[in-house]
Design an enzyme around this catalytic site. Sequence first.
Site, PDB file in Angstrom:
ATOM      1  N   TYR A  13     112.080  42.870  55.097  1.00 10.82           N
ATOM      2  CA  TYR A  13     112.847  41.561  55.386  1.00 10.82           C
ATOM      3  C   TYR A  13     114.129  42.073  56.036  1.00 10.82           C
ATOM      4  O   TYR A  13     114.850  42.684  55.602  1.00 10.82           O
ATOM      5  CB  TYR A  13     113.324  40.874  53.974  1.00 10.82           C
ATOM      6  CG  TYR A  13     113.955  39.494  54.411  1.00 10.82           C
ATOM      7  CD1 TYR A  13     113.300  38.202  54.516  1.00 10.82           C
ATOM      8  CD2 TYR A  13     115.523  39.779  54.374  1.00 10.82           C
ATOM      9  CE1 TYR A  13     114.119  37.172  54.670  1.00 10.82           C
ATOM     10  CE2 TYR A  13     116.128  38.724  54.668  1.00 10.82           C
ATOM     11  CZ  TYR A  13     115.665  37.341  54.805  1.00 10.82           C
ATOM     12  OH  TYR A  13     116.522  36.298  55.124  1.00 10.82           O
ATOM     13  N   GLU A  51     116.276  35.155  61.309  1.00  9.86           N
ATOM     14  CA  GLU A  51     115.682  35.797  60.072  1.00  9.86           C
ATOM     15  C   GLU A  51     114.291  36.365  60.426  1.00  9.86           C
ATOM     16  O   GLU A  51     113.479  35.627  61.346  1.00  9.86           O
ATOM     17  CB  GLU A  51     115.614  34.675  59.155  1.00  9.86           C
ATOM     18  CG  GLU A  51     114.620  35.323  57.659  1.00  9.86           C
ATOM     19  CD  GLU A  51     114.327  34.159  56.718  1.00  9.86           C
ATOM     20  OE1 GLU A  51     115.202  33.998  55.825  1.00  9.86           O
ATOM     21  OE2 GLU A  51     113.238  33.694  56.898  1.00  9.86           O
TER      22      GLU A  51
END
Length: 378
Positions: A101, A189
Amino acid sequence: MRLFEYEGKELLRRAGLATMPEKTAATVEEAVSAAALLGYPVVVKAQVLSGGRGKAGAVKLVRDETSLRDAAAAILGMTIKGEVCETLLVAKAADIARELYAGITLDAATGAPVLIFSTEGGVDIETVAETAPEKVRKRPLSTLEMPRRHEILEDMRLAGVHGDMLPKVTTAVQQLIAAFFTHDCTTLEINPLAVLADGSCIALDAKAVIDDSALKRQSVVKTGNMALPELEMRAAAAGVNYVRLEGNVAVIASGAGLAMASMDIVNACGCRTASFLDTGGGITSANMAEALRVTLATPGVEGVLINIFAGINNCAEVARGIALVVDEDNPTAALAVRMRGHSQEEGWALLEARGIPVIRHGATEEAVRQLAALLEGR
Ligand code: GDP
Ligand code: MN
């Protein structure tokens, strides 16, 4: 402005990040030709603005045309968190070794960007932050100076990235930071940032939000494939802020703070808000009419609460906009208007002449109660 995955990935690619070859498709047939071009297996993904598509069954890996047709037909038209899927992304399937992530968002406490990284990718970062906070690394970013490579490298090492992966992941994160600042993002993101079996590092998903105040200088949003949903686009053209929600009572207010307080009161009175609209200051009757039309076109709207404090705004102008819609469209939804300030008497008269309940001096609660009573009477 929130971007679709395929648009967000374009920002990442411009900064040098790798993605899998992919194509958008609006029909099953387009998906079939995209897959034929890319080569199976492919992943079919709903292009909607909300996340959690995997869990909703809107991300499917398929190995042949028959299953691709099934997946594309199932996902097109699917409603995900209130949003209908109109576009698919067909991407060559990646052979994933690890899901990481990497994201940047504005930190609510400092108002400054913060880099968030975890080796636990592919799942909600909020969940990781709750269950295993030690697996989430954060670095505040300066808007004046990019972090040095050795700093990011050290972050990645401390987060548990080692060996051949370390330089590649570091480069990807540096490219993410560059993309965030270049495109005036408030959020960018990558989840998952995938490490493939061959060691390469690929952005498999992208969630991007561009600061609305920067849209004028972001040419990327002028390419034409960055289309906002129709109602949002009409609201933007009328110079008002509109957010679609899922309830039955829509709120139009002069100012975001008043609109949010009005929404709280609507919800406290047992209704649910269908949409939020902030008129801003100095609204014209034409823009007010369009604001009301956008609100009335919101799915699920049964009643509209209009809550106006007119200092910069003008009540007569607001009322003329409302009257125009009532006269021309004869809307079925119930209206209640609480309005005071500049030219209030003229505004009140215009509305009352059309049988619209006007709360002249009472509190917002009273307007909501009146609206709720109208809805109950139906
Ligand atoms: P989200 O659920 O909306 O975040 O959608 P994502 O695009 O992130 O996909 C969800 C999950 O699907 C990812 O975390 C992966 O586990 C899986 N996935 C997505 N693309 C691929 C792919 O190309 N190959 C494989 N094997 N899995 C994929
Ligand atoms: Mn994702």
